[in-house]
Design a protein around this motif. Sequence first.
Motif, PDB file in Angstrom:
ATOM      1  N   GLU B   5       0.842  -1.211   0.000  1.00  0.00           N
ATOM      2  CA  GLU B   5       0.000   0.000   0.000  1.00  0.00           C
ATOM      3  C   GLU B   5       0.877   1.261   0.000  1.00  0.00           C
ATOM      4  N   ASP B   8       2.293   1.662  -3.450  1.00  0.00           N
ATOM      5  CA  ASP B   8       1.274   2.173  -4.399  1.00  0.00           C
ATOM      6  C   ASP B   8       1.110   3.682  -4.251  1.00  0.00           C
ATOM      7  N   LYS B   9       0.986   4.126  -2.987  1.00  0.00           N
ATOM      8  CA  LYS B   9       0.803   5.574  -2.751  1.00  0.00           C
ATOM      9  C   LYS B   9       2.039   6.356  -3.191  1.00  0.00           C
ATOM     10  N   VAL B  12       2.243   6.874  -6.957  1.00  0.00           N
ATOM     11  CA  VAL B  12       1.397   7.987  -7.422  1.00  0.00           C
ATOM     12  C   VAL B  12       2.133   9.315  -7.201  1.00  0.00           C
ATOM     13  N   CYS B  52       0.797  13.024   2.489  1.00  0.00           N
ATOM     14  CA  CYS B  52       0.051  11.808   2.171  1.00  0.00           C
ATOM     15  C   CYS B  52      -0.012  10.836   3.348  1.00  0.00           C
ATOM     16  N   PHE B  53       1.124  10.670   4.045  1.00  0.00           N
ATOM     17  CA  PHE B  53       1.169   9.684   5.124  1.00  0.00           C
ATOM     18  C   PHE B  53       1.017  10.321   6.506  1.00  0.00           C
TER      19      PHE B  53
END
Lengths: 483, 81
Positions: B5, B8-9, B12, B52-53
């Motif tokens: 995961e 994947d992020k 992007v 994002c995280f």
Amino acid sequence: MLFTSYGFLLFFVVVFFLYWLLLREKKWWKNWVILVASYVFYGIADWKMIPLLAVATAIFYWLGIRIRSAKTEKGSNAYKIIGIVLGVGTLVYFKYFNFFVQSFSDMFSAMGLQVNLHAFNIIIPLGVSYFTFKLISYVIDVYNEEMEPCRDFVVFADYVAFFPTIMAGPIDRPRAFISQLQVNRSFDRGMAVDGCRQILWGLFKKIVIADNCTIAIDEVFAMSQVPASLYLVGALLAIFQLYADFSGYSDMAIGLGKLLGVNVTRNFRYPFFATNIAEFWRRWHMSLTKWMTDYVFTPLSFVMRKWGKFGLIVAILVNMLLVGLWHGDNWTYAVFGLFHGLLFIPLIITGGFNARQNEKTIKFGLPHPVSLLKMLCIFGLCTCGIIIFNAESVGDALGYFRSMADVDIWRASYRFFLFPKNYVGFLVVFMLVVEWIQRDREHALDLTRIKYRWGRWLIYYIVILAIIFFDAMSADQFIYLKF
Amino acid sequence: MERTEIVDKLTVIFRNVFNSENIVLRDDMTADDVDSWDSLTHMAMISEVEKCFSIKFKLKELNKLRQVGDLIATIESKLQQ
């Protein structure tokens, strides 16, 4: 004791034989020889400053160990900060204290206020800009876990005081340098021979190019009513003088390191062939540029990462301002730094900041016209920078630009050809041609691609003869020793 | 969060910041492998990863990143804290 003096030759021969011939299997012996030689070398130049060097070395050695042995992250950080404050404080006190006093005094006077600020008679220790930077990078690298703290005091003291580099760099980084001294070195003939070649090229640049440029510059400005075109000639001579002097010194320092089996970091990579300003700084005084990039530019751009390009511009301006001021306590250095910082802005905006240079060539290995044009533009801008760098004051620099901005600039000055040292122009062209051909090599006399031994020796003899024949006999100091 | 995961992020983010739809992340990938990965885009990428995280990097951690695998490992360890 200059690298170009007979005294230094004698000193180095003694060190070389003690280093390689006695107790060959013992690394501690080699490290002690370097340490004693370094302190003797430094002491001959400035014995009064030996206690400063020794105490600073001891404190930073202790700090490195404390950073790693501290029980908390906070404690470790505190020792790092103590190191940075002490390093920067030493530099600021010795190099800039009087500058600040004078600047404040001038500022208050301009405001019509009477102040009683007096400058002190501070003697600047030789090499202070270089060894304090080494000390600062050591505590930061240990804190960042880039390396283990050095637990051998002699090795650490060698890193700080290594005689080929203590006076004018290159500024070695601790991990790469210390790791070489932590193991024994055996004599490597190939490395030693390459060191001799690099020293020879360094001597050529210093004695043949830089010293003759110095005399030619003096001749140009000794005449009455200097025409504008000669101001331009003077500026061109000045940039070649600085390059040949400083890169010549660096080549000699690196070559001496190789003779002792120690790799010293590279300091120049043919900067006049750079096609943009970022590339120029990746090739000019590389060890300072890398130091400033890692310890000033990267942290600043990290802090300002949310501001995008604007953050990067602020970071590069601050970085280049400090690069300028590193050279000394004169506003000309600050303006020189800012001038170069401003040159980066178009590059950042257009996204070419980190673009890797690809030198295009046409027939016979000549540079592609577009590449050549870019090189000339960068060279022209850097020549303007050198005018600011060399001026006594910002006003003098502006005066110099004014003197050049005359219709007379377009008239070739035949008067230059009347000077006894006018052949220096041909020598500079010779240096540039050789360096262009050898630009993929560490130094211009790396002739390993010439298969025939006689061919290589022929070139060495030509260079040696050039050194003997064109020796300006001026025994000039190296320019970067004053920084 | 699972490693896949995170990758994947991160893919992007890399494709957006470095403006290339073809980027496929590998652990041994470095700045030399991506054309537009420079000082500016590096900091932009770090800023996007933080957003994002919902994590914050320290400069010390960034200095240790040598390849994409190190970045993924750092993100993983921060998410577990």
